[in-house]
Design an enzyme around this catalytic site. Sequence first.
Site, PDB file in Angstrom:
ATOM      1  N   TRP A 127       0.896  -1.237  -0.059  1.00 54.38           N
ATOM      2  CA  TRP A 127      -0.040  -0.028  -0.149  1.00 54.38           C
ATOM      3  C   TRP A 127       1.065   1.249   0.096  1.00 54.38           C
ATOM      4  O   TRP A 127       1.696   1.302   0.891  1.00 54.38           O
ATOM      5  CB  TRP A 127      -0.905  -0.234   1.227  1.00 54.38           C
ATOM      6  N   ASP A 208      -0.431  -5.281   9.470  1.00 53.91           N
ATOM      7  CA  ASP A 208      -1.439  -4.312   8.976  1.00 53.91           C
ATOM      8  C   ASP A 208      -2.808  -5.104   8.459  1.00 53.91           C
ATOM      9  O   ASP A 208      -2.649  -5.736   7.576  1.00 53.91           O
ATOM     10  CB  ASP A 208      -1.146  -3.393   7.737  1.00 53.91           C
ATOM     11  N   ALA A 210      -6.399  -4.651   7.639  1.00 49.90           N
ATOM     12  CA  ALA A 210      -7.353  -3.681   6.982  1.00 49.90           C
ATOM     13  C   ALA A 210      -8.552  -4.507   6.426  1.00 49.90           C
ATOM     14  O   ALA A 210      -9.520  -3.843   6.259  1.00 49.90           O
ATOM     15  CB  ALA A 210      -6.721  -3.005   5.963  1.00 49.90           C
TER      16      ALA A 210
END
Length: 393
Positions: A127, A208, A210
């Site tokens: 990302w 992470d 998400a």
Amino acid sequence: MLEALNTPAPDKIIELMGLYAADTREDKLDLGVGVYKDAQGRTPIMHAVKAAEKRLWEEQTTKSYVALLGDTEFVEQMRGLIFGEAVPTDRIAGCQTPGGTGAVHQLFELIQRADPEASVWYSDPTWPNHPAMLAHLGIEAKTYRYFDAATCEVDFEGMLADLAGAKVGDVVLLHGCCHNPTGANPTLEQWRTLAELFARRGLVPMIDLAYQGFGDGIDSDVAGLRYMAGQVPEMLVAASCSKNFGLYRDRVGAAFAISSAPNLTPIARGNLASLNRMNFSFPPDHGAKTVAIILGDSGLRMDWVTELEGMRRGMLTLRQSFAEALRRATNSDRYDFVATHRGMFSRLGLTPEQVALLRSDHGIYMTGDSRINIAGLPAQGLDKLAAAIAAVE
């Protein structure tokens, strides 16, 4: 003073949104922006969210601050949702943050406080906000191979070879599930291999998370994370509620730090509170309280799980149908990987020139690296989309 500023490089996603908005063609298609959409092209408010917000509106009696660490019930509910019983709770410090992005930023700053000499390793690709934030904070960043463009799967051998260069105390940033931008994920066995490597080499995993619930299911999507949490002495986790609760604009996230011993947890918690105070003082309450109400109520939780599962299955159906349409259009199996990837994204392997042709000649918008938002696929127009992709090859 301000005249000395330079114009920052435009964010590629925001730039793409502007191009799409300016396009006057009625049959244009947006596959670039990473927001979940239903069959009507809307980002819906989930039923459980509506019900919880109504309850909050009826019962809330004050808009005073909550706490530096945010809503305690929210943090505890998120801790259970993510970690389950994988690690003793007295080793976990957590705080509420403004979205998953805020959680990532807080944890990067926590790394900087704890060990200014540590490098953060992230996947190539990842990302774009990951390297941007690391550069902004002045944290040394390194990359490891992750995606094999030929097979469109995880390049695990390349990943291990690159991480052999990491030193004790370095942080390895992993996507918990539904890798953005590729959609390719490590297997559970590969997660186990990484856990053993990190524990043996003294590397700190930072996850992470998400898209929990968007890949293989709420618990399956964190199976690797939970295994790793039980094997390593320290771990950092940044979680987002934007996707799985649909609370994009409410900015709901959480940051967690697992310490090697319970006596270190209050120190980690104090530092998270300190960082919150300096960066935004008190986190926003509305969305986090909404999530806490949902996860703490068995009926609302079941309603949420059911709707989330419907969203997940819908994306899997779109993946399978799109892979079949591409097979028909190209008379080949080179896009079959779309059906096996998970989450909102897949990278098609098109060149920037082919992506530009899709935009100019067909009104089809995707990022320059050919990442597409699976949730944006038109269920009734997959053959037309596949034909356009075949036409630019």
